[in-house]
Design an enzyme around this catalytic site. Sequence first.
Site, PDB file in Angstrom:
ATOM      1  N   PHE A 150     -45.055  56.325  13.507  1.00  0.00           N
ATOM      2  CA  PHE A 150     -44.063  56.231  12.427  1.00  0.00           C
ATOM      3  C   PHE A 150     -43.346  57.545  12.149  1.00  0.00           C
ATOM      4  O   PHE A 150     -42.264  57.561  11.577  1.00  0.00           O
ATOM      5  CB  PHE A 150     -44.743  55.747  11.127  1.00  0.00           C
ATOM      6  CG  PHE A 150     -45.507  56.831  10.395  1.00  0.00           C
ATOM      7  CD1 PHE A 150     -44.861  57.731   9.559  1.00  0.00           C
ATOM      8  CD2 PHE A 150     -46.883  56.971  10.561  1.00  0.00           C
ATOM      9  CE1 PHE A 150     -45.553  58.738   8.898  1.00  0.00           C
ATOM     10  CE2 PHE A 150     -47.588  57.972   9.913  1.00  0.00           C
ATOM     11  CZ  PHE A 150     -46.907  58.854   9.079  1.00  0.00           C
ATOM     12  N   LYS A 174     -41.930  49.606  22.040  1.00  0.00           N
ATOM     13  CA  LYS A 174     -42.632  48.973  20.917  1.00  0.00           C
ATOM     14  C   LYS A 174     -42.805  50.056  19.855  1.00  0.00           C
ATOM     15  O   LYS A 174     -43.781  50.800  19.852  1.00  0.00           O
ATOM     16  CB  LYS A 174     -43.988  48.428  21.387  1.00  0.00           C
ATOM     17  CG  LYS A 174     -44.571  47.293  20.568  1.00  0.00           C
ATOM     18  CD  LYS A 174     -44.715  47.555  19.086  1.00  0.00           C
ATOM     19  CE  LYS A 174     -45.830  48.497  18.748  1.00  0.00           C
ATOM     20  NZ  LYS A 174     -45.856  48.870  17.285  1.00  0.00           N
ATOM     21  N   GLU A 177     -44.302  49.639  13.601  1.00  0.00           N
ATOM     22  CA  GLU A 177     -43.856  48.547  12.729  1.00  0.00           C
ATOM     23  C   GLU A 177     -43.547  49.057  11.316  1.00  0.00           C
ATOM     24  O   GLU A 177     -42.960  48.349  10.510  1.00  0.00           O
ATOM     25  CB  GLU A 177     -44.906  47.429  12.688  1.00  0.00           C
ATOM     26  CG  GLU A 177     -46.258  47.787  12.067  1.00  0.00           C
ATOM     27  CD  GLU A 177     -47.211  48.486  13.045  1.00  0.00           C
ATOM     28  OE1 GLU A 177     -46.735  49.247  13.925  1.00  0.00           O
ATOM     29  OE2 GLU A 177     -48.429  48.292  12.894  1.00  0.00           O
ATOM     30  N   SER A 227     -52.113  58.050  16.774  1.00  0.00           N
ATOM     31  CA  SER A 227     -53.382  58.626  16.318  1.00  0.00           C
ATOM     32  C   SER A 227     -54.414  58.625  17.457  1.00  0.00           C
ATOM     33  O   SER A 227     -54.303  57.865  18.420  1.00  0.00           O
ATOM     34  CB  SER A 227     -53.915  57.809  15.142  1.00  0.00           C
ATOM     35  OG  SER A 227     -54.175  56.494  15.573  1.00  0.00           O
ATOM     36  N   CYS A 282     -47.427  65.886  13.891  1.00  0.00           N
ATOM     37  CA  CYS A 282     -48.584  66.177  14.742  1.00  0.00           C
ATOM     38  C   CYS A 282     -48.694  67.670  14.991  1.00  0.00           C
ATOM     39  O   CYS A 282     -49.710  68.150  15.476  1.00  0.00           O
ATOM     40  CB  CYS A 282     -48.480  65.437  16.058  1.00  0.00           C
ATOM     41  SG  CYS A 282     -47.171  66.075  17.099  1.00  0.00           S
ATOM     42  N   GLU A 382     -57.848  64.632  10.393  1.00  0.00           N
ATOM     43  CA  GLU A 382     -56.411  64.928  10.345  1.00  0.00           C
ATOM     44  C   GLU A 382     -55.897  64.288   9.055  1.00  0.00           C
ATOM     45  O   GLU A 382     -55.800  63.058   8.951  1.00  0.00           O
ATOM     46  CB  GLU A 382     -55.708  64.310  11.569  1.00  0.00           C
ATOM     47  CG  GLU A 382     -54.230  64.646  11.628  1.00  0.00           C
ATOM     48  CD  GLU A 382     -53.504  63.954  12.783  1.00  0.00           C
ATOM     49  OE1 GLU A 382     -53.963  62.896  13.253  1.00  0.00           O
ATOM     50  OE2 GLU A 382     -52.452  64.477  13.203  1.00  0.00           O
TER      51      GLU A 382
HETATM   52  P1  NAD Z   1     -50.943  54.928  14.944  1.00  0.00           P
HETATM   53  O1  NAD Z   1     -51.899  55.291  16.009  1.00  0.00           O
HETATM   54  O2  NAD Z   1     -51.468  54.217  13.750  1.00  0.00           O
HETATM   55  O3  NAD Z   1     -49.787  53.980  15.537  1.00  0.00           O
HETATM   56  C1  NAD Z   1     -49.096  54.326  16.713  1.00  0.00           C
HETATM   57  C2  NAD Z   1     -48.660  53.061  17.430  1.00  0.00           C
HETATM   58  O4  NAD Z   1     -49.801  52.320  17.841  1.00  0.00           O
HETATM   59  C3  NAD Z   1     -47.818  52.110  16.575  1.00  0.00           C
HETATM   60  O5  NAD Z   1     -46.747  51.632  17.353  1.00  0.00           O
HETATM   61  C4  NAD Z   1     -48.788  50.997  16.222  1.00  0.00           C
HETATM   62  O6  NAD Z   1     -48.166  49.738  16.076  1.00  0.00           O
HETATM   63  C5  NAD Z   1     -49.736  50.961  17.395  1.00  0.00           C
HETATM   64  N1  NAD Z   1     -51.086  50.544  17.016  1.00  0.00           N
HETATM   65  C6  NAD Z   1     -51.715  50.770  15.823  1.00  0.00           C
HETATM   66  N2  NAD Z   1     -52.974  50.275  15.847  1.00  0.00           N
HETATM   67  C7  NAD Z   1     -53.140  49.738  17.076  1.00  0.00           C
HETATM   68  C8  NAD Z   1     -54.242  49.097  17.718  1.00  0.00           C
HETATM   69  N3  NAD Z   1     -55.405  48.910  17.096  1.00  0.00           N
HETATM   70  N4  NAD Z   1     -54.080  48.672  18.984  1.00  0.00           N
HETATM   71  C9  NAD Z   1     -52.919  48.857  19.637  1.00  0.00           C
HETATM   72  N5  NAD Z   1     -51.833  49.468  19.088  1.00  0.00           N
HETATM   73  C10 NAD Z   1     -51.958  49.902  17.819  1.00  0.00           C
HETATM   74  O7  NAD Z   1     -50.193  56.268  14.553  1.00  0.00           O
HETATM   75  P2  NAD Z   1     -49.227  56.553  13.311  1.00  0.00           P
HETATM   76  O8  NAD Z   1     -50.032  56.527  12.045  1.00  0.00           O
HETATM   77  O9  NAD Z   1     -48.017  55.714  13.407  1.00  0.00           O
HETATM   78  O10 NAD Z   1     -48.773  58.057  13.642  1.00  0.00           O
HETATM   79  C11 NAD Z   1     -49.470  59.192  13.206  1.00  0.00           C
HETATM   80  C12 NAD Z   1     -50.377  59.749  14.271  1.00  0.00           C
HETATM   81  O11 NAD Z   1     -49.629  60.044  15.443  1.00  0.00           O
HETATM   82  C13 NAD Z   1     -51.026  61.059  13.871  1.00  0.00           C
HETATM   83  O12 NAD Z   1     -52.367  61.047  14.271  1.00  0.00           O
HETATM   84  C14 NAD Z   1     -50.249  62.115  14.653  1.00  0.00           C
HETATM   85  O13 NAD Z   1     -50.961  63.288  14.926  1.00  0.00           O
HETATM   86  C15 NAD Z   1     -49.952  61.357  15.897  1.00  0.00           C
HETATM   87  N6  NAD Z   1     -48.819  61.945  16.590  1.00  0.00           N
HETATM   88  C16 NAD Z   1     -49.078  62.649  17.725  1.00  0.00           C
HETATM   89  C17 NAD Z   1     -48.039  63.268  18.399  1.00  0.00           C
HETATM   90  C18 NAD Z   1     -48.308  64.054  19.651  1.00  0.00           C
HETATM   91  O14 NAD Z   1     -47.360  64.375  20.349  1.00  0.00           O
HETATM   92  N7  NAD Z   1     -49.546  64.378  19.969  1.00  0.00           N
HETATM   93  C19 NAD Z   1     -46.728  63.169  17.912  1.00  0.00           C
HETATM   94  C20 NAD Z   1     -46.511  62.430  16.753  1.00  0.00           C
HETATM   95  C21 NAD Z   1     -47.571  61.812  16.099  1.00  0.00           C
END
Ligand code: NAD
Length: 500
Positions: A150, A174, A177, A227, A282, A382
């Site tokens: 997000f 994808k 959401e 994440s 991140c 985090e």
């Molecule tokens: P998230 O992991 O909750 O969601 C990321 C994506 O995964 C979304 O599209 C979501 O729909 C999907 N998703 C969620 N749960 C799922 C599941 N159980 N199975 C399959 N797909 C699933 O992450 P977020 O809260 O949207 O973003 C924040 C996180 O992203 C933080 O931990 C941040 O550090 C990380 N991040 C990392 C970087 C990097 O380059 N390392 C960059 C930006 C954000």
Amino acid sequence: MGQTVKHFIAGEFSDGQGQHRLAITNPATQGELAQLTFASRAQIDTAITAAADAFQTWRDVPAPERARLMLRYQALLKEHHDELGELLAMDTGKVFEDAKGDVWRGIEVVEQAANIASNMMGESSENVANGIDTVSYHQPLGVCLGITPFNFPAMIPLWMFPLAIAAGNTFILKPSEQVPLTPVRLIELFIEAGAPKNVVQLIHGGADEVNYLLEHPTIKAVSFVGSSRVGEHIYTTGTRHGKRMQCMMGAKNHMVIMPDADRRSVVNALVGASVGAAGQRCMAISVAVFVGDAKALIGDVVAELRKVGPGAWDDASAAYGPQISQAAKARVLSLIEQGQNEGATCLLDGSQATVDGLPDGNWVGPTVFTDVSPDMSIYQEEIFGPVLCCMNVDSLDDALTMINSLPVGNGTSIFTNHGGAARKFQHEVLVGQVGVNVPIPVPLPFFSFTGWRGSFRGDLHAYGKQAVRFYTETKTVTSRWIYDGDLDQTAEPNMSINLR
Ligand code: NAD
């Protein structure tokens, strides 16, 4: 607004037909922006088939032509920069300049994608054996998938689909959401730029839809950003199903402050890097490690952080926006409470923050803890909120041990005027992105962006020019051509190593 969030499937913008429906709200107001219905299985199948069919022709479009699409796309994104920034600010709550920055960092990747013709070049060597030459080519893989978080709804989708498509693949995006509106606009503009029908598909969904995609045999490669918990699952599921994977995941980033560091730079850097974007980066700095006497700066940092706070996207005096959701805010507040219960000293508590005229926003004010020890939840987790943990150590070695002991290693920085300390830090720290007197060292896209250890799984060619290696197979062709009958066609070429 009353609008529905569109998918882009088989060349048409359409409503989702799945079972799951949710309201997209502005995190600063809770006002409804749109209704989102997830994709049905049948829609996902249609998207995959359309992308697979499109690949058969797109892969043969000459690289300079694919590059020209990226040039047109870059120009359109720039033309719509303000509009995209405003939309992104509604989607995420980010303040306008920050929202525009999110778009801009994506535009820079599209510029990189416009270099595809030269980046696709392979290698060649003549006469590797008598009369024999070898060349290597990079060829696209097929249908690639991108799953995005997000917190950067423009930049991170743009890390993926322009490079993959420029390399001759077709792509299914994808997005999160939680913030679907900006990605829809990105795809609209891509189509307006002249992207052929079906080269890109946009599917909205959550865990079920992602899992279905991950198991589908047609998908060849998956780029994930999100994440650590979800990334580990995606990496294992994708690899189990034979896909090429890259997963950029969670972080806990430290800034080391040496006693000789420039006082003003440290304070400015820490304010911006710890609470900017409401800590939802991140690459945010969430731990300040003060070496020796540097701890005298903690009071200055707190004093500056008292002066800044969250606010509306168009309020030029606001330093940052809200947490993305009420659930995200509740999680940050619970961690702040845990920090207090576990014995850390809260020098600045932002848990009661309010913003005039916006009583329902997911606001959290700048929060600073000191007396933090490595076993506390506020250090281990985090937080992804505007919360800074201050730790004191005696030496640079102690700081390095602390940073290198955490399971994740996305970003870090050191503030010092001592070249030797900087050199030692950059050489010994087990972290992917390192800043020296730079708080958030995000590289431009002619470099790769990769965390180390638990912040990354899979192929390291992420994000920039090197991503061409991720989105392509390398094919080597070794050939032997006869001319004028001057070679004996029947003789076996000797390509083995001659040890004598
Ligand atoms: P998230 O992991 O909750 O969601 C990321 C994506 O995964 C979304 O599209 C979501 O729909 C999907 N998703 C969620 N749960 C799922 C599941 N159980 N199975 C399959 N797909 C699933 O992450 P977020 O809260 O949207 O973003 C924040 C996180 O992203 C933080 O931990 C941040 O550090 C990380 N991040 C990392 C970087 C990097 O380059 N390392 C960059 C930006 C954000």
